[in-house]
Design a protein around this motif. Structure first.
Motif, mmCIF file in Angstrom:
data_model
loop_
_atom_site.group_PDB
_atom_site.id
_atom_site.type_symbol
_atom_site.label_atom_id
_atom_site.label_comp_id
_atom_site.label_asym_id
_atom_site.label_seq_id
_atom_site.Cartn_x
_atom_site.Cartn_y
_atom_site.Cartn_z
ATOM 1 N N GLN A 186 0.815 -1.411 0.106
ATOM 2 C CA GLN A 186 -0.119 -0.152 -0.104
ATOM 3 C C GLN A 186 0.759 1.331 0.199
ATOM 4 O O GLN A 186 0.670 2.361 -0.899
ATOM 5 C CB GLN A 186 -0.787 -0.034 1.008
ATOM 6 N N ARG B 286 -11.345 -8.013 7.796
ATOM 7 C CA ARG B 286 -10.191 -7.414 7.451
ATOM 8 C C ARG B 286 -10.012 -6.615 6.170
ATOM 9 O O ARG B 286 -9.370 -5.762 6.147
ATOM 10 C CB ARG B 286 -9.040 -8.467 7.405
ATOM 11 N N ALA C 296 -9.197 -2.661 5.617
ATOM 12 C CA ALA C 296 -7.881 -2.387 4.774
ATOM 13 C C ALA C 296 -8.537 -1.376 3.598
ATOM 14 O O ALA C 296 -7.702 -0.489 3.396
ATOM 15 C CB ALA C 296 -7.253 -3.355 4.253
ATOM 16 N N ARG D 59 -9.185 1.961 5.037
ATOM 17 C CA ARG D 59 -7.923 2.977 5.243
ATOM 18 C C ARG D 59 -7.288 3.375 4.055
ATOM 19 O O ARG D 59 -6.894 4.407 3.829
ATOM 20 C CB ARG D 59 -6.893 1.901 6.158
#
Length: 173
Positions: free
Chosen positions: A104, A138, A142, A145
């Motif tokens: 990322q 999860r 993720a 974010r």
């Protein structure tokens, strides 16, 4: 769009976000399409084929299910590019069990330093119910974010709902 500009387009599944993003390239001679989708079944193959047919032959496609950062890093200032989509890219990394934080960070660095005109498409996944399993939770966390970081890096943020684009940040030229 101007050189170095980043537009972030997000919306729910089948909201029209990809079709809207493609309209931003109507004047481009040879836009680049960075594809993150992988056809693991007939349904996904059909969806990919519909997207290819809708875009037409003027697009140059770069398959990058895991290395979108590398594809973005290869762009020049004369390029115009659509990365579709960050959601599938993230899913690919989660399923590949790569070190997601590093991937990322690399993707965001590539986007922030990209000299090309770049549109990034992603799914808004935080408006539904809390998933019932750990992997889905999860993924949702993720993706949320990642979307926050993409919106922060973008000059313009557009939310597409039912095919209707609404500018949340910046302005479309």
């Amino acid at each position: 769009m101007v050189s170095g500009e980043v537009i972030f387009v997000l919306g729910g599944a089948a909201s029209g976000k990809s079709a809207f993003a493609e309209t931003l390239f109507s004047d481009a001679q040879t836009p680049v399409y960075i594809a993150s989708a992988q056809a693991f079944d007939a349904e996904m193959r059909a969806k990919i084929d519909r997207h290819i047919a809708r875009r037409g032959s003027k697009w140059r496609t770069v398959e990058a299910p895991l290395d979108a950062a590398g594809a973005i890093e290869a762009l020049g200032s004369a390029d115009v590019c659509l990365f579709d989509c960050a959601t599938l890219w993230l899913s690919n990394h989660l399923l590949s069990e790569t070190y997601l934080a590093a991937e990322q960070a690399r993707l965001l660095a590539a986007i922030r330093s990209c000299p090309a005109r770049l549109v990034v498409v992603s799914n808004e996944v935080g408006m539904g119910v809390v998933p019932d399993n750990a992997l889905a939770r999860r993924f949702r966390e993720a993706q949320g974010r990642l979307n926050i970081e993409l919106a922060t890096a973008a000059d313009t943020v557009v939310h597409v709902v039912a095919g209707i684009p609404r500018v949340l940040k910046g302005a479309l030229a």
